[in-house]
Enzyme design. Structure first.
Site, PDB file in Angstrom:
ATOM      1  N   THR A   8      54.283  61.858  67.208  1.00  0.00           N
ATOM      2  CA  THR A   8      54.331  63.145  67.908  1.00  0.00           C
ATOM      3  C   THR A   8      55.194  64.169  67.159  1.00  0.00           C
ATOM      4  O   THR A   8      54.900  65.365  67.171  1.00  0.00           O
ATOM      5  CB  THR A   8      54.858  62.970  69.341  1.00  0.00           C
ATOM      6  OG1 THR A   8      56.060  62.179  69.298  1.00  0.00           O
ATOM      7  CG2 THR A   8      53.854  62.260  70.229  1.00  0.00           C
ATOM      8  N   GLU A  41      62.542  55.245  72.738  1.00  0.00           N
ATOM      9  CA  GLU A  41      61.184  54.746  72.961  1.00  0.00           C
ATOM     10  C   GLU A  41      61.255  53.291  73.426  1.00  0.00           C
ATOM     11  O   GLU A  41      62.138  52.538  73.015  1.00  0.00           O
ATOM     12  CB  GLU A  41      60.359  54.886  71.676  1.00  0.00           C
ATOM     13  CG  GLU A  41      60.009  56.331  71.351  1.00  0.00           C
ATOM     14  CD  GLU A  41      59.288  57.029  72.491  1.00  0.00           C
ATOM     15  OE1 GLU A  41      58.191  56.598  72.863  1.00  0.00           O
ATOM     16  OE2 GLU A  41      59.842  58.007  73.033  1.00  0.00           O
ATOM     17  N   SER A  96       3.632  79.196 106.094  1.00  0.00           N
ATOM     18  CA  SER A  96       3.987  77.872 105.595  1.00  0.00           C
ATOM     19  C   SER A  96       3.007  77.359 104.559  1.00  0.00           C
ATOM     20  O   SER A  96       1.823  77.697 104.579  1.00  0.00           O
ATOM     21  CB  SER A  96       4.034  76.887 106.764  1.00  0.00           C
ATOM     22  OG  SER A  96       5.086  77.244 107.625  1.00  0.00           O
ATOM     23  N   ASN A 107      44.402  57.939  79.796  1.00  0.00           N
ATOM     24  CA  ASN A 107      44.103  57.151  78.601  1.00  0.00           C
ATOM     25  C   ASN A 107      42.808  56.368  78.703  1.00  0.00           C
ATOM     26  O   ASN A 107      42.290  55.876  77.711  1.00  0.00           O
ATOM     27  CB  ASN A 107      45.244  56.171  78.328  1.00  0.00           C
ATOM     28  CG  ASN A 107      46.531  56.910  78.024  1.00  0.00           C
ATOM     29  OD1 ASN A 107      46.614  57.626  77.037  1.00  0.00           O
ATOM     30  ND2 ASN A 107      47.514  56.782  78.896  1.00  0.00           N
ATOM     31  N   GLY A 132      45.290  62.583  68.938  1.00  0.00           N
ATOM     32  CA  GLY A 132      45.026  61.167  69.231  1.00  0.00           C
ATOM     33  C   GLY A 132      43.531  60.925  69.412  1.00  0.00           C
ATOM     34  O   GLY A 132      42.801  61.813  69.846  1.00  0.00           O
ATOM     35  N   ARG A 137      40.746  54.251  74.023  1.00  0.00           N
ATOM     36  CA  ARG A 137      40.574  53.496  75.280  1.00  0.00           C
ATOM     37  C   ARG A 137      39.595  54.164  76.252  1.00  0.00           C
ATOM     38  O   ARG A 137      39.218  53.579  77.260  1.00  0.00           O
ATOM     39  CB  ARG A 137      41.937  53.278  75.954  1.00  0.00           C
ATOM     40  CG  ARG A 137      42.679  52.103  75.341  1.00  0.00           C
ATOM     41  CD  ARG A 137      44.016  51.904  75.999  1.00  0.00           C
ATOM     42  NE  ARG A 137      44.966  52.946  75.629  1.00  0.00           N
ATOM     43  CZ  ARG A 137      46.069  53.229  76.323  1.00  0.00           C
ATOM     44  NH1 ARG A 137      46.327  52.584  77.450  1.00  0.00           N
ATOM     45  NH2 ARG A 137      46.891  54.165  75.903  1.00  0.00           N
TER      46      ARG A 137
HETATM   47  C1  UD1 Z   1      55.084  59.680  74.295  1.00  0.00           C
HETATM   48  C2  UD1 Z   1      56.603  59.781  74.148  1.00  0.00           C
HETATM   49  C3  UD1 Z   1      57.269  58.957  75.240  1.00  0.00           C
HETATM   50  C4  UD1 Z   1      56.812  59.432  76.607  1.00  0.00           C
HETATM   51  C5  UD1 Z   1      55.288  59.409  76.695  1.00  0.00           C
HETATM   52  C6  UD1 Z   1      54.836  60.091  77.969  1.00  0.00           C
HETATM   53  C7  UD1 Z   1      57.029  60.045  71.771  1.00  0.00           C
HETATM   54  C8  UD1 Z   1      57.486  59.393  70.535  1.00  0.00           C
HETATM   55  N1  UD1 Z   1      56.977  59.295  72.848  1.00  0.00           N
HETATM   56  O1  UD1 Z   1      54.753  58.341  74.028  1.00  0.00           O
HETATM   57  O2  UD1 Z   1      58.670  59.074  75.158  1.00  0.00           O
HETATM   58  O3  UD1 Z   1      57.373  58.634  77.612  1.00  0.00           O
HETATM   59  O4  UD1 Z   1      54.692  60.119  75.596  1.00  0.00           O
HETATM   60  O5  UD1 Z   1      53.470  59.929  78.133  1.00  0.00           O
HETATM   61  O6  UD1 Z   1      56.734  61.227  71.757  1.00  0.00           O
HETATM   62  N2  UD1 Z   1      49.651  62.727  69.210  1.00  0.00           N
HETATM   63  C9  UD1 Z   1      49.256  63.451  68.113  1.00  0.00           C
HETATM   64  N3  UD1 Z   1      49.520  62.963  66.883  1.00  0.00           N
HETATM   65  C10 UD1 Z   1      50.160  61.781  66.696  1.00  0.00           C
HETATM   66  C11 UD1 Z   1      50.570  61.053  67.826  1.00  0.00           C
HETATM   67  C12 UD1 Z   1      50.317  61.555  69.071  1.00  0.00           C
HETATM   68  O7  UD1 Z   1      48.667  64.532  68.238  1.00  0.00           O
HETATM   69  O8  UD1 Z   1      50.367  61.399  65.533  1.00  0.00           O
HETATM   70  C13 UD1 Z   1      49.364  63.259  70.550  1.00  0.00           C
HETATM   71  C14 UD1 Z   1      48.409  62.376  71.329  1.00  0.00           C
HETATM   72  O9  UD1 Z   1      47.069  62.791  71.168  1.00  0.00           O
HETATM   73  C15 UD1 Z   1      48.882  62.611  72.751  1.00  0.00           C
HETATM   74  C16 UD1 Z   1      50.362  62.915  72.616  1.00  0.00           C
HETATM   75  O10 UD1 Z   1      50.559  63.289  71.274  1.00  0.00           O
HETATM   76  O11 UD1 Z   1      48.265  63.716  73.337  1.00  0.00           O
HETATM   77  C17 UD1 Z   1      51.262  61.748  72.983  1.00  0.00           C
HETATM   78  O12 UD1 Z   1      51.003  60.655  72.141  1.00  0.00           O
HETATM   79  P1  UD1 Z   1      51.023  59.175  72.671  1.00  0.00           P
HETATM   80  O13 UD1 Z   1      50.630  58.276  71.575  1.00  0.00           O
HETATM   81  O14 UD1 Z   1      50.306  59.055  73.954  1.00  0.00           O
HETATM   82  O15 UD1 Z   1      52.593  58.979  72.928  1.00  0.00           O
HETATM   83  P2  UD1 Z   1      53.237  57.803  73.761  1.00  0.00           P
HETATM   84  O16 UD1 Z   1      53.370  56.628  72.904  1.00  0.00           O
HETATM   85  O17 UD1 Z   1      52.549  57.647  75.045  1.00  0.00           O
HETATM   86 MG    MG Z   2      50.674  58.297  75.896  1.00  0.00          MG
END
Ligand code: UD1
Ligand code: MG
Length: 457
Positions: free
Chosen positions: A80, A162, A395, A234, A14, A18
């Site tokens: 993810t 989600e 000193s 974040n 990610g 922010r």
């Molecule tokens: C995710 C979970 C959600 C949970 C929340 C907790 C999923 C679909 N959702 O949502 O259920 O409640 O975390 O905080 O998993 N990342 C990648 N590549 C990507 C997308 C994300 O490496 O394509 C990494 C991001 O850098 C981050 C982590 O995965 O470290 C989580 O991604 P984020 O976008 O924050 O997921 P949430 O929408 O918060």
């Molecule tokens: Mg998140």
């Protein structure tokens, strides 16, 4: 045996927009350590066979910071689940447990991960294998946009929905996905293949693996963890909050280990700060990276210490500043407004007031008077000052390095020392004093007369 081995995947592709930062989000430090390193450290205690960090293209800085972890590149941020797919080549041939973590959760503890491992490795009630998927669940005060954990009548995890895809009834569920997931590595590639992106975000959700596993008849379980453990960072406000939680945790650990702090909430520790037993820390002390404090050291108020080692029984401050390479011997005293850099102060030596000691050795029991400066830098090179055991520096002396003061030597106050002083010699290197008897009185009379004359004009 392979069954109980562990691999760790840390998702960190990610962008962290922010944070509004030139630094990738997961490199922002908490207690001096990049967030992603906290995550890796929590996992490292479980001795994983493989550690894989998923990054976006161009994140070389992060790759360096997580070494020696294997780097997997996710070409596009498609979710993810897609990120875990990117890690599969690095998992080739691995059939143990796979732990998926997020790089921006610095408060994660080994204890929480162990609880999840225990759930995964437990036998089911029917005596079969443990659950194929174990998910961290938490009950936040504000469930906000977290994924919701849907349990069946038996309390088994049925699905993660989600927020954007959830019905009003599902949104009313207070039990949320903390993000940490533990999966059976043998079954993971097959499950990942079935992911699609027909959802509100158009992403490949890792969370969909639960429904897919259930459809195969495999068990899934949610393990409740603390909200702080899975808190994600974040933005800078959340970074500050994580710092506050981390400081509280580090202070509590120090108190538990036998450190006295009169106002722990004012003491700032680093993740790597090492404190001995019966160390006593007064209010408003700040530790930088790489500090080791021996037993029974007293650190008085407003001291700042980084890159330093301090041996047992030494006393620092108030207002002491130890910089990298400060090596303070047992029972030594470093007093107020004293700066020490790259210098060894040996046993029982005293440097008590208004002094700069850099690139030096101060022998045992030497006494360094107020206002002493080691002139270690000529604008081009740093040079060394060596002060022998039991020497006495008067000193306001300037010791122009390179220079050696022998054991037991005395440097008279106000001296500028440019040449070596042999052992037991006394060096006087200052203008000679001359007393003009009566001159003060004559001077005053003369000035008074001048003043009177200018008034009369
Ligand atoms: C995710 C979970 C959600 C949970 C929340 C907790 C999923 C679909 N959702 O949502 O259920 O409640 O975390 O905080 O998993 N990342 C990648 N590549 C990507 C997308 C994300 O490496 O394509 C990494 C991001 O850098 C981050 C982590 O995965 O470290 C989580 O991604 P984020 O976008 O924050 O997921 P949430 O929408 O918060
Ligand atoms: Mg998140």
């Amino acid at each position: 045996m392979a069954k109980h081995s562990l691999a760790v995947i840390v998702l960190a592709a990610g962008q962290g927009t922010r944070m509004r930062s030139a630094l990738p989000k997961v490199l922002h430090p908490v207690a001096g350590l990049p967030m992603v390193r906290h995550v890796l450290n929590a996992a490292a205690m479980l001795k994983p066979e493989r550690s894989i960090v998923v990054l976006a293209p161009g994140m070389e800085q992060v790759a360096k910071a997580v070494a020696p972890a294997t780097i997997a590149i996710q070409q596009q941020p498609l979710g993810t689940g897609h990120a875990v797919q990117a890690a599969l080549p690095a998992l080739k041939g691995f059939t143990g447990d796979v732990l998926v973590l997020f790089g921006d959760t610095p408060m994660l503890t080994t204890a929480t991960l162990k609880a999840m491992l225990a759930a995964r490795r437990s036998k089911s009630r029917s005596g079969g294998d443990g659950p194929a998927v174990v998910v961290s669940g938490f009950r936040p005060a504000d469930a906000a946009a977290y994924g919701r954990l849907v349990l069946d009548a038996k309390g088994e995890l049925e699905a993660i929905v989600e927020y954007k895809d959830a019905t009003p009834e599902q949104r009313a569920i207070g039990f949320c996905n903390g993000g940490v997931m533990l999966l059976d590595g043998a079954r993971l590639p097959g499950l990942l293949k079935r992911l699609d992106n027909s959802n509100a975000k158009g992403e490949y959700y890792l969370t969909d693996l639960v429904q897919l596993a259930r459809a195969k008849g495999w068990g899934c379980r949610a393990v409740e963890v603390s909200e702080i453990d899975v808190m994600g960072v974040n933005n800078r406000a959340e970074l500050a909050l994580a710092e506050a939680y981390m400081q509280a945790r580090l202070r509590a650990a120090a108190l538990e280990a036998g450190v006295t702090m009169t106002a722990p909430e004012t003491v700032y520790l680093r993740a790597d700060t090492k404190l001995g037993r019966d160390v006593s820390i007064e209010p408003h002390v700040v530790f930088g990276a790489n500090v080791e404090i021996g037993d029974s050291v007293t650190i008085r108020a407003f001291s700042h210490i980084e890159g330093a080692r301090v041996a047992a029984g030494a006393v620092l401050g108030p207002y002491a500043r130890l910089r990298p390479g400060a090596d303070i011997g047992p029972e030594a005293h470093i007093g107020n407004f004293v700066e020490i850099k790259q210098a060894r102060v040996e046993a029982g030596a005293k440097v008590n007031h208004l002094t700069y000691i850099g690139d030096a050795r101060i022998g045992a029991k030497a006494n360094i008077g107020a206002g002493t400066i080691t002139c270690n830098y000529d604008g081009f090179n740093k040079s060394h000052t060596d002060i022998g055991a039991g020497a006495f520096i008067g000193s306001n002396s300037a010791l122009v390095a390179p220079v050696t003061i022998g054991d037991g030597a005395i440097v008279a106050a106000g001296s500028t020392i440019t040449g070596d002083v042999p052992a037991d010699a006394m060096a006087l290197a200052r203008g000679r004093q001359e007393n003009k008897l009566g001159l003060a009185g004559r001077f005053r009379a003369q000035q008074a007369k001048k003043k009177q004359q200018s008034k009369n004009q």
